[in-house]
Design a protein around this motif. Structure first.
Motif, short mmCIF file in Angstrom:
data_model
loop_
_atom_site.label_atom_id
_atom_site.label_comp_id
_atom_site.label_asym_id
_atom_site.label_seq_id
_atom_site.Cartn_x
_atom_site.Cartn_y
_atom_site.Cartn_z
N MET A 152 -50.38 -80.24 -38.84
CA MET A 152 -50.81 -81.07 -39.58
C MET A 152 -52.20 -80.77 -40.27
O MET A 152 -52.26 -80.79 -41.51
N LEU B 83 -49.69 -89.49 -42.46
CA LEU B 83 -48.94 -89.04 -41.28
C LEU B 83 -48.01 -90.08 -40.51
O LEU B 83 -48.40 -91.24 -40.67
N VAL C 28 -48.27 -89.15 -33.03
CA VAL C 28 -49.43 -89.27 -34.10
C VAL C 28 -50.06 -90.80 -33.91
O VAL C 28 -49.20 -91.83 -33.70
N ALA D 138 -55.28 -89.42 -37.19
CA ALA D 138 -55.22 -89.24 -38.73
C ALA D 138 -56.87 -89.61 -39.22
O ALA D 138 -57.19 -88.78 -40.07
N ALA E 45 -56.98 -87.55 -42.66
CA ALA E 45 -56.00 -87.89 -43.47
C ALA E 45 -56.07 -89.22 -44.22
O ALA E 45 -56.79 -90.01 -43.76
N TYR F 98 -52.23 -93.40 -41.68
CA TYR F 98 -51.14 -93.26 -40.86
C TYR F 98 -50.40 -94.45 -40.82
O TYR F 98 -50.79 -95.67 -41.18
#
Lengths: 195, 816
Positions: free
Chosen positions: B748, B766, B771, B776, B781, B784
């Motif tokens: 990722m 994500l 996860v 995240a 990211a 999530y």
């Protein structure tokens, strides 16, 4: 096999009964999938030696600090694996390919829990068996966690002769059908206590 | 010396304690087979057994728990099975006999999994047990104990083998977990019912847990036990202390449960893992102060069992009217006949599940078709249905051979349909019913045919009862069929049927059953007559009705009858069915067309086969497809998401609704104007490189589509370069990455790096079982989502609400 884990995987809370949770309509399909699918279980015992982070299973050696720590004191290990039949997994793929996600979700839950149950069954049998001879099992561990590298799947694959059951191993060490699970179960000797 | 049965009559009986754990304490090396060790060190074994004798044990177990072919094969010693059992039994007999003690030949599990649930054939299992039992019996043991059984089918096979190989009394003892089930899902009452019906001399629980939990199990089953109950508990739950398994319960604490067990009706006590001669000595001390509880007659009830569930049919207090589903019967069903001739079971399974859903309590299985092997079909059906449904089965065949083969296989206690007064049937079928402990329906007819008068029927029933009593079959195992004949041919027969039922219930004290639909054959408005007759029969004490569970009117009548005959205390079942129904609602068949459902209802119900027709009708009433989409379908799918978040809906309902919505949207799309069909954004989804799981991702894709997004699913094991290229190609607004293994999560950040460099405006979210929000955040990211509903909310907030998304992806409402 117990049904509750299947329902929990589908989102049911632990305290709810099937009908209260409104899952009654799916119960018959779940039962059908439980009845129609089969799971494969294979296991073999190997003697175990640990030195530092080095793990030796009757001549097969690899490094894993996690295994060495978790299995400290164990003199043997059960190499175990469980999987679904290729045709059952094919059915799951078929549902997904056809876009019938509802059936896929139900079958996926059944297959996943059945495989887990198979390993639990073996563990329970071993618990009684080992107990009679002054040994006891510990907690099982699967590769792909911590430094217990996924690469060790090749050992499980070869030792359990999974190819005979239609299971394949990719070059990235993924077992297929993807519901295949392998694990090492430590076996400890009871400390001697002569009365 | 008294035998086991005589010893039981004298008072409470004391078994020995553990052998395995005590041999370890005496020096048995870890990993050794206790059987081999005992043979190599007989003095150690015999000294232990002398200690149990001195402590007061009435019965010693032979050290043969693992001495069956299945287990000895693990040591390469399977060919020594007979020899080992004989020699080990001799060692125990040498200690027991001079002390006047009894010896129980100990038979443990094989480690195999038997048909129909497992791959090992039935007869192979019986052969394994038979070999061991014969050796123990020949050696001279006084009884057998089949113990520590975790699977009801294996216990059955061991008991069958024992009965066929010798005439010794057999104790069967099961192991239950802390939830009160065997590993394969059987509860204590089901195990008791199946095994006592099959001829066990005593039934017990051993191992696994300490005395406290076992007391609970015993109290559950004691009211139904017709044979003595046995308890052999561990010395508490095992704990690992300093590398040793320790059973913490002291001898004093262990023995203190004895009065409770005796009061609960236990007649035989001992100790399992972790118990010592001291535990047994203190048990003996307690027993000496106790009298056994006066025997309480078992509850007068007929119990039928599947492997997972037991159904009670009782007269006092009366249980609700039980429904035997009659649909698995090829008569008049050409499609089922064809299937059976071709060896197909699909329709049988469908009929079973449908009747179960409709409220059947028992399933009648009749597979007799000319041109088909009925025996083979019945065996297959029993195997399939034992797995498929928790309902007990009623095996319906005119062939005793078919019945026998099915009873041998079925891992429950079945009802057999049926026995009559015909000489051939009595001679051939009755011994089979006795051997397998089945309950059976009795038809009051004989070689002279169906009698016209009640007195003739009574004479037949009494003759059958006498034959049963002579063979040791209890009247409670009989279910008398009132034998309804068609009223159009002979109206007086209805009264004869009712009188037969009354006689069976009040005089024979047997359960009763009736196939109500026979009464109306050849007459119009059959359901009306059937229901009326059902009510009349119930007033005469009818316990079971054989009918189509899909007949909603009959089901309504059944519940009404239960209220009126006192079988539904507080009218609970009646209220559950009828509360909220309009007063003049007419009941019909389950497949009668339902009132027209709204689009919202169809989406919520997951009716994907109905959505297109419903949209067509809706458009005819109001030709504005955009309004349908925005005012009915979108709110419906949002409501589904909200119900899912509140745990009112679960994954299957969510998916069913989403699939329905998808089909509806696909149908509507060509009818929308171009700008009305414009999508809200484009999301590219992929499972990262090396990962092959994608079912969750597919559900996310479905939900996003239903909420107005264009979704491009790149599939599984997709590398970073491909993800970025395809996102560029499709002008993605969001990339969704999925991983289900810790080893693949590491892909990722690689995708994220490339996206940040090459497509800085694209958001990355994500998902996947391994996860977390924390992860995240760590890799920066954009969000999530734990599930598909959160994924939709997250994408909405990223693309249409602006600013950083809420931590858990909760959907912002329009006001915020």
């Amino acid at each position: 096999m117990p049904r509750q884990p299947i329902y929990r995987r589908l989102g049911q809370r632990q305290t709810q009964a099937d009908h209260e949770a409104g899952m009654g309509a799916y119960a018959s399909r779940i039962e059908r999938f439980v009845a129609e699918t089969q799971v494969l279980m294979v296991y073999v015992e190997k003697s175990l030696r640990l030195q530092g982070a080095e793990v030796d299973l009757e001549g097969y050696r690899f490094s894993s600090r996690m295994v060495a720590e978790r299995f400290a004191g164990a003199g043997a290990a059960l190499v175990m694996g469980a999987s679904v039949r290729p045709e059952d997994f094919g059915r799951l793929r078929g549902f997904q390919d056809e876009g019938d996600l509802q059936q896929a979700v139900l079958l996926d839950a059944v297959l996943s829990e059945k495989v887990d149950f198979a390993l639990d069954f073996v563990e329970q049998e071993m618990r009684v068996e080992l107990g009679r001879s002054g040994r006891r099992p510990g907690r099982r561990l699967s590769c792909g966690y911590g430094d217990f590298a996924l690469e060790q799947q090749k050992y499980f694959y070869a030792t359990l002769e999974l190819a005979r059951h239609g299971i394949t191993l990719s070059d990235r060490f993924i077992l297929s059908p993807e519901k295949t699970v392998t694990a090492l179960l430590p076996i400890y000797q009871e400390k001697e206590d002569h009365a | 010396m008294l035998n086991f049965q005589q010893r039981l009559q004298q008072g409470l009986v004391l078994l020995d304690g553990s052998t395995g754990t005590m041999l370890q304490k005496s020096g048995m090396p870890a990993g050794a087979s206790p059987e081999v060790y005992s043979l190599e060190h007989p003095e150690v074994l015999q000294e232990l057994q002398r200690q149990y004798v001195a402590a007061g044990s009435d019965i010693l177990y032979t050290p043969t728990f693992g001495a069956n072919r299945g287990k000895l094969k693990n040591f390469g010693l399977e060919d020594k099975t007979k020899d080992f059992n004989a020699r080990l039994a001799e060692l125990t007999l040498a200690v027991a006999r001079p002390a006047g003690r009894l010896v129980a030949g100990d038979v443990g599990p094989t480690g195999l999994f038997f048909a129909p649930f497992g791959e090992t054939a039935l007869e192979e299992g019986i052969a394994i047990f038979s070999e061991q039992v014969r050796a123990l019996s020949s050696a001279g043991v006084d009884l057998l104990v089949i113990e520590t059984q975790i699977d009801l089918q294996e216990a059955r096979l061991a008991l069958l083998a024992a009965k066929e190989a010798c005439s010794l009394p057999v104790i069967v003892s099961m192991t239950f977990d802390e939830h009160g089930q065997t590993l394969t899902g059987s509860d204590p009452l089901t195990c008791l019912n199946v095994l006592q019906s099959l001829g066990a001399a005593a039934f017990g629980v051993n191992c696994s847990t300490g005395p406290e939990l076992m007391l609970a199990r015993v109290r559950e089953i004691a009211p139904y036990a017709r044979i003595p109950l046995v308890v052999k508990a561990n010395a508490g739950l095992p704990q690992v202390v300093d590398g040793r398994t320790v059973f913490p319960m002291t001898a004093e604490a262990f023995s203190r449960f004895t009065p409770d067990f005796a009061a609960a009706g236990v007649r035989v006590l001992g100790g399992c893992c972790g118990t010592t001669p001291e535990h047994i000595r203190l048990l003996r001390g307690q027993l000496q102060r106790l009298q056994p509880a006066p025997p309480v007659p078992a509850k007068r009830a007929l119990l039928l069992s599947s492997p997972r569930r037991t159904l009670e049919i009782a007269a006092d207090p009366p249980t609700p009217l039980r429904l035997v589903g009659e649909r698995i019967n090829p008569t008049g069903k050409t499609d089922l006949q064809e299937d059976l001739r071709a060896g197909r079971m699909e329709r049988v399974k469908t009929l079973a599940l449908r009747q179960q859903e409709d409220g059947a309590d028992v399933l009648d299985v009749n597979l007799g078709v000319p041109g088909a092997d009925e025996r083979e079909l019945m065996q297959r059906a029993v195997a399939e249905l034992a797995l498929l449904t928790p309902l007990p089965l009623c095996l319906d065949s005119s062939s005793p051979e078919v019945i026998e083969s099915a009873l041998r296989l079925y891992p429950g206690r079945a009802l057999v349909n049926s026995l009559t007064g015909e000489r051939a049937k009595l001679e051939r079928l009755l011994p089979i019913l006795r051997a397998y402990g089945a309950a059976f329906i009795v038809l009051p007819l004989d070689d002279g045919g169906i009698p016209e008068t009640f007195e003739q029927r009574r004479a037949i029933l009494e003759r059958i009862r006498e034959r049963c009593t002579g063979l040791g079959i209890r009247p409670e195992d009989m279910v008398v069929d009132g034998l309804a004949l068609t009223a159009s041919a002979n109206p007086a027969q209805a009264a004869v049927t009712l009188e037969t039922l009354r006689y069976a219930a009040r005089e024979l004290k047997a359960a009763t059953v009736l196939g109500v639909s026979n009464i109306s054959f050849g007459l119009p408005a059959r359901p009306v007559l059937n229901r009326a007759f059902l009510a009349m029969a119930a007033a005469q004490g009818l316990n079971c009705v054989i009918a189509d569970p899909g007949d909603a009117g009959l089901q309504d009548m059944r519940l009404a009858v239960d209220v009126l005959t006192g079988r539904d205390p507080a009218s609970r079942a009646y209220l559950e069915r009828f509360a909220g129904r309009p007063p003049d609602a007419a009941a019909g068949r389950r497949d009668a067309p339902a009132a027209e459902a709204t689009l919202r209802e169809i989406v919520l119900q997951g009716g994907k086969d109905r959505i297109e027709a419903a949209l067509q009708q809706a458009l005819e009433r109001n030709p504005d497809p955009l309004a349908l989409l925005e005012q009915q379908l979108f709110p419906a799918i949002q409501e589904v998401g909200e119900k899912y978040q509140r745990r009112e809906f679960f994954l299957p309902q969510l998916v069913a609704a989403a699939e329905t919505m998808e089909r509806g949207v696909r149908w509507l799309s060509p009818r929308l104007s171009h700008d009305a069909g414009e999508r809200k954004g484009t999301v590219v989804l992929a499972t990262v490189l090396g990962d092959i799981h994608d079912i969750g991702k597919k559900i996310v894709g479905l939900m996003l589509k239903n909420n107005g997004y264009t979704v491009v699913d790149l599939g599984k094991s997709v590398d970073a370069e491909t993800i970025v290229e395809r996102a560029r190609e499709h002008q993605a607004d969001v990339i969704g990455l999925s991983a289900l293994m810790t080893t693949t999560m590491s892909e990722m950040p690689k995708v994220l790096q490339r996206v940040r460099r090459e497509l800085p405006r694209v958001k990355v979210i994500l998902g996947g079982a391994v996860v977390t929000q924390k992860y995240a955040d760590e890799i920066a990211a954009d969000g999530y989502a734990a599930d598909s509903v959160q994924a939709v909310a997250l994408v909405e907030s990223l693309l249409h609400a602006g600013g950083p998304h809420p931590r858990k992806g909760r959907r912002l409402d329009a006001a915020s």
